[in-house]
Design a protein around this motif. Structure first.
Motif, PDB file in Angstrom:
ATOM      1  N   VAL A 261      39.411  39.466  29.471  1.00 35.39           N
ATOM      2  CA  VAL A 261      41.340  39.272  29.933  1.00 35.39           C
ATOM      3  C   VAL A 261      42.155  39.896  28.979  1.00 35.39           C
ATOM      4  O   VAL A 261      41.783  39.620  27.020  1.00 35.39           O
ATOM      5  CB  VAL A 261      40.437  37.478  30.121  1.00 35.39           C
ATOM      6  CG1 VAL A 261      42.412  37.118  30.153  1.00 35.39           C
ATOM      7  CG2 VAL A 261      40.357  37.140  31.061  1.00 35.39           C
ATOM      8  N   ILE A 262      42.796  40.150  28.693  1.00 33.99           N
ATOM      9  CA  ILE A 262      43.792  40.666  27.622  1.00 33.99           C
ATOM     10  C   ILE A 262      45.454  39.956  28.183  1.00 33.99           C
ATOM     11  O   ILE A 262      45.360  39.454  29.506  1.00 33.99           O
ATOM     12  CB  ILE A 262      43.760  42.323  28.250  1.00 33.99           C
ATOM     13  CG1 ILE A 262      45.047  42.900  30.089  1.00 33.99           C
ATOM     14  CG2 ILE A 262      42.838  42.398  28.487  1.00 33.99           C
ATOM     15  CD1 ILE A 262      45.271  44.573  29.612  1.00 33.99           C
ATOM     16  N   GLY A 263      46.302  39.929  27.316  1.00 34.29           N
ATOM     17  CA  GLY A 263      47.840  39.604  27.435  1.00 34.29           C
ATOM     18  C   GLY A 263      48.452  40.750  28.794  1.00 34.29           C
ATOM     19  O   GLY A 263      48.401  41.876  28.898  1.00 34.29           O
TER      20      GLY A 263
ATOM     21  N   GLN B  51      46.293  29.815  31.340  1.00 37.42           N
ATOM     22  CA  GLN B  51      47.634  30.769  31.093  1.00 37.42           C
ATOM     23  C   GLN B  51      47.085  31.910  31.874  1.00 37.42           C
ATOM     24  O   GLN B  51      47.748  32.796  32.126  1.00 37.42           O
ATOM     25  CB  GLN B  51      48.619  30.475  30.171  1.00 37.42           C
ATOM     26  CG  GLN B  51      49.196  29.564  28.973  1.00 37.42           C
ATOM     27  CD  GLN B  51      49.808  28.400  30.241  1.00 37.42           C
ATOM     28  OE1 GLN B  51      50.186  29.279  31.051  1.00 37.42           O
ATOM     29  NE2 GLN B  51      49.639  27.251  30.355  1.00 37.42           N
ATOM     30  N   ILE B  52      46.665  31.551  32.815  1.00 38.63           N
ATOM     31  CA  ILE B  52      45.883  33.707  33.833  1.00 38.63           C
ATOM     32  C   ILE B  52      47.305  33.484  34.571  1.00 38.63           C
ATOM     33  O   ILE B  52      46.720  32.747  35.624  1.00 38.63           O
ATOM     34  CB  ILE B  52      44.591  33.301  33.911  1.00 38.63           C
ATOM     35  CG1 ILE B  52      43.707  32.970  32.652  1.00 38.63           C
ATOM     36  CG2 ILE B  52      44.152  34.552  34.994  1.00 38.63           C
ATOM     37  CD1 ILE B  52      43.440  34.032  32.074  1.00 38.63           C
TER      38      ILE B  52
ATOM     39  N   GLN C 115      50.060  49.895  31.034  1.00 41.90           N
ATOM     40  CA  GLN C 115      49.761  50.700  32.406  1.00 41.90           C
ATOM     41  C   GLN C 115      48.386  50.244  32.862  1.00 41.90           C
ATOM     42  O   GLN C 115      48.094  50.945  33.512  1.00 41.90           O
ATOM     43  CB  GLN C 115      50.135  52.184  32.203  1.00 41.90           C
ATOM     44  CG  GLN C 115      51.628  52.288  31.663  1.00 41.90           C
ATOM     45  CD  GLN C 115      52.312  53.551  31.278  1.00 41.90           C
ATOM     46  OE1 GLN C 115      52.497  54.074  32.903  1.00 41.90           O
ATOM     47  NE2 GLN C 115      53.252  54.132  30.676  1.00 41.90           N
ATOM     48  N   VAL C 116      48.014  49.106  32.918  1.00 38.54           N
ATOM     49  CA  VAL C 116      46.651  48.841  33.565  1.00 38.54           C
ATOM     50  C   VAL C 116      47.254  48.445  34.169  1.00 38.54           C
ATOM     51  O   VAL C 116      47.956  46.416  33.713  1.00 38.54           O
ATOM     52  CB  VAL C 116      45.315  48.727  32.814  1.00 38.54           C
ATOM     53  CG1 VAL C 116      45.251  49.922  32.099  1.00 38.54           C
ATOM     54  CG2 VAL C 116      45.629  48.011  31.677  1.00 38.54           C
ATOM     55  N   ARG C 117      46.415  47.332  35.585  1.00 40.75           N
ATOM     56  CA  ARG C 117      45.759  45.982  36.054  1.00 40.75           C
ATOM     57  C   ARG C 117      45.518  45.924  36.231  1.00 40.75           C
ATOM     58  O   ARG C 117      43.874  46.099  35.508  1.00 40.75           O
ATOM     59  CB  ARG C 117      47.009  46.852  37.850  1.00 40.75           C
ATOM     60  CG  ARG C 117      47.902  46.886  37.242  1.00 40.75           C
ATOM     61  CD  ARG C 117      48.595  47.422  39.299  1.00 40.75           C
ATOM     62  NE  ARG C 117      48.108  48.117  39.727  1.00 40.75           N
ATOM     63  CZ  ARG C 117      48.178  48.690  40.787  1.00 40.75           C
ATOM     64  NH1 ARG C 117      48.550  48.344  41.213  1.00 40.75           N
ATOM     65  NH2 ARG C 117      47.466  49.862  41.476  1.00 40.75           N
ATOM     66  N   VAL C 118      45.006  44.786  37.152  1.00 42.06           N
ATOM     67  CA  VAL C 118      43.152  43.554  37.095  1.00 42.06           C
ATOM     68  C   VAL C 118      42.672  45.093  38.044  1.00 42.06           C
ATOM     69  O   VAL C 118      43.252  45.855  39.254  1.00 42.06           O
ATOM     70  CB  VAL C 118      43.957  42.831  38.216  1.00 42.06           C
ATOM     71  CG1 VAL C 118      41.938  41.886  38.355  1.00 42.06           C
ATOM     72  CG2 VAL C 118      44.802  41.792  36.659  1.00 42.06           C
TER      73      VAL C 118
ATOM     74  N   GLY D 268      41.348  40.287  34.608  1.00 41.88           N
ATOM     75  CA  GLY D 268      42.083  39.209  34.308  1.00 41.88           C
ATOM     76  C   GLY D 268      43.522  38.846  33.749  1.00 41.88           C
ATOM     77  O   GLY D 268      42.977  39.841  31.883  1.00 41.88           O
ATOM     78  N   LEU D 269      44.282  38.667  33.594  1.00 46.16           N
ATOM     79  CA  LEU D 269      45.697  39.017  32.533  1.00 46.16           C
ATOM     80  C   LEU D 269      46.264  37.551  32.009  1.00 46.16           C
ATOM     81  O   LEU D 269      46.370  36.631  33.098  1.00 46.16           O
ATOM     82  CB  LEU D 269      46.962  39.246  33.667  1.00 46.16           C
ATOM     83  CG  LEU D 269      46.067  40.702  33.360  1.00 46.16           C
ATOM     84  CD1 LEU D 269      47.876  41.165  34.599  1.00 46.16           C
ATOM     85  CD2 LEU D 269      45.971  42.508  32.712  1.00 46.16           C
ATOM     86  N   PHE D 270      46.766  37.712  30.970  1.00 46.26           N
ATOM     87  CA  PHE D 270      47.105  35.694  30.463  1.00 46.26           C
ATOM     88  C   PHE D 270      48.451  35.807  30.413  1.00 46.26           C
ATOM     89  O   PHE D 270      48.736  37.365  29.834  1.00 46.26           O
ATOM     90  CB  PHE D 270      46.409  35.369  29.837  1.00 46.26           C
ATOM     91  CG  PHE D 270      46.201  35.571  28.364  1.00 46.26           C
ATOM     92  CD1 PHE D 270      47.351  35.962  26.891  1.00 46.26           C
ATOM     93  CD2 PHE D 270      44.940  36.696  27.976  1.00 46.26           C
ATOM     94  CE1 PHE D 270      46.976  36.553  25.960  1.00 46.26           C
ATOM     95  CE2 PHE D 270      45.146  37.029  26.800  1.00 46.26           C
ATOM     96  CZ  PHE D 270      46.267  36.989  25.899  1.00 46.26           C
ATOM     97  N   ASN D 271      49.557  35.274  29.826  1.00 48.72           N
ATOM     98  CA  ASN D 271      50.682  34.621  29.682  1.00 48.72           C
ATOM     99  C   ASN D 271      50.912  33.573  29.010  1.00 48.72           C
ATOM    100  O   ASN D 271      51.312  32.380  29.653  1.00 48.72           O
ATOM    101  CB  ASN D 271      52.125  35.011  30.208  1.00 48.72           C
ATOM    102  CG  ASN D 271      53.157  35.271  30.189  1.00 48.72           C
ATOM    103  OD1 ASN D 271      53.497  35.136  29.259  1.00 48.72           O
ATOM    104  ND2 ASN D 271      54.206  35.142  31.559  1.00 48.72           N
TER     105      ASN D 271
END
Length: 431
Positions: free
Chosen positions: A165-167, A149-150, A175-178, A207-210
């Motif tokens: 990789v964080i949620g 679910q990236i 307040q961070v981005r890839v 990466g960010l996952f949801n």
């Protein structure tokens, strides 16, 4: 005396066939409102609306509870193993052998070693507590729900000692981005000559996952295995091996087979021991809600009974005339049974349609209400899920319908019996 017996109905056995067209015609004739019977008709309509609301509410609530259970379990079990293998009293450094052995057991889908611990995640703008989990990158992408679910980033960069990789909710709170850096601080420090120094690791968000569950989207950080082992100073050991099964509901047999394959020295636990309280709480809540909401149908059934009793009293003269014309007690009883049960059947049918329609579109309706009211009625921070789930269970819907019809039929029997017991002589004497 002989002439009075047919009138009183004591010996006449005549009557129509059970539930014939004549009985249905009489029943619906009695249900039509007249000036004198307007109040009775209002009570019948209120009863119909009550049964409709009760049945619809039961179906909706049961569907939402089923949806909650399925969504919670699918997300919890998608991020955590169904069975966890740990080693007490020694370093778990033979995890690759354990994982390979577990994969060969029937019913096992995957076996993933992990290193897990707590940490404080900080950025230049904010800080938040997090669960840090070290995983083998290939296993994470293939078997873990978060890896599937990236929503942003490049998973080809998820390797080495500086990637994470964080949620997406955690990224929002920090307040961070890839591409930005996050500093992880472990609870245990490093002892030096000048005291204890916090142990930290600076990583880059790749990466960010949801996964749609607030608790995980706002509090999980995944690191490559070597980075987690370095951060928590475990050497070549891990915290445990998570095992995914084909049938999560049948963990007892799987744990027995895995334990036999691994041999002594390992401790196995399943998801029920860690998260069973969620399932138990949802099951208890669903049962209690079913009982409480059934009271709506019970109240509506009482209204049907009261309206039928009033109808019997109002139609006493008509009943007496029917009896003198040859109608049997059974005919009169069936006529009023049809009157009451028709209200219940129609109300149950309308409630069934309304409940299914509402349950299948409940999240869309929730979004419309949010837009109209300008607020979030289903806050993910409170309910853990980012959408309102609903799953219709046909067996439960059938149970609701049967309960509603049974209550309606039971509460209709008494007024129908009273109608059948009306004495024509007494009814006509005081008219």
């Amino acid at each position: 005396m002989a002439a009075s017996e047919p009138a009183s109905g004591r010996s006449r056995r005549g009557g129509t066939a059970p539930f014939s067209a004549v009985e249905w015609l009489l029943a619906f004739r009695y249900l039509q409102a007249r000036r004198r019977e307007g109040f009775i008709s209002v009570i019948a309509i209120i009863s119909l609306v009550g049964i409709t609301i009760g049945v619809a509410t039961l179906i909706i609530v049961m569907s939402v509870m089923n949806g909650f259970r399925e969504e919670l379990l699918s997300r919890v079990l998608g991020l955590n193993g169904h069975v966890v293998v740990q080693v007490p009293n020694r370093a778990f450094d033979d995890y690759l052998t354990v994982a390979n052995t577990a994969r060969n057991v029937d019913g096992v889908l995957a076996a993933t070693p992990i290193v897990e611990g707590q940490a404080l995640a900080t950025s230049r703008a904010a800080a938040a507590g997090a669960v840090v989990r070290g995983v083998i990158p290939e296993d994470f992408v293939r078997d873990n729900l978060a890896g599937q679910q990236i929503v942003a980033g490049d998973m080809s960069l998820f390797h080495g000692k500086k990637a994470a990789v964080i949620g997406y909710r955690l990224a929002r709170s920090l307040q961070v981005r890839v591409g930005d850096e996050v500093k992880l601080i472990a609870p245990e420090g490093i002892s030096t000559a000048f005291g204890t120094v916090p142990r930290s690791l600076t990583v880059q968000v790749v990466g960010l996952f949801n996964i749609g569950m607030y608790e995980y989207d706002s509090g999980f950080v995944f690191l490559p295995m070597e980075a987690a082992q370095l951060f928590y100073r475990t050497g070549d050991a891990v915290s445990g091996v998570e095992i995914m099964l084909q049938d999560p509901d049948d963990t007892a047999a799987a744990m027995r087979d895995i334990g036999q394959a691994l041999g002594p020295g390992y401790r196995l636990s399943d998801w029920r021991q860690a998260h069973g309280h969620l399932v138990t709480a949802l099951q208890v809540e669903r049962n209690v809600m079913f009982v409480i909401l059934t009271l709506i149908i019970v109240v509506a059934a009482f209204n049907i009974m009261s309206s039928m009793i009033m109808l019997v009293r109002d139609k006493a003269r008509g009943i007496a005339i029917l009896r003198t014309m040859g109608a049997s007690r059974g005919t009169i009883m069936r006529v009023f049974f049809i009157c009451g049960s028709s209200v219940g059947i129609i109300g149950t049918g309308l409630g069934w349609l309304a409940g299914l329609g509402f349950a299948q579109n409940i999240d869309w309706l929730r979004r419309q209400l949010d837009a109209m009211l300008g607020t979030d009625l289903f806050a993910a921070e409170v309910y853990f899920l980012s959408q309102l789930p609903a799953k219709v269970n046909n067996t439960q819907v059938l149970l609701v319908i049967l309960v509603a019809l049974l209550l309606t039929f039971v509460f209709t029997i008494y007024p129908a019996f009273r109608a059948a017991r009306v004495d024509p002589v007494e009814a006509l004497r005081y008219e």
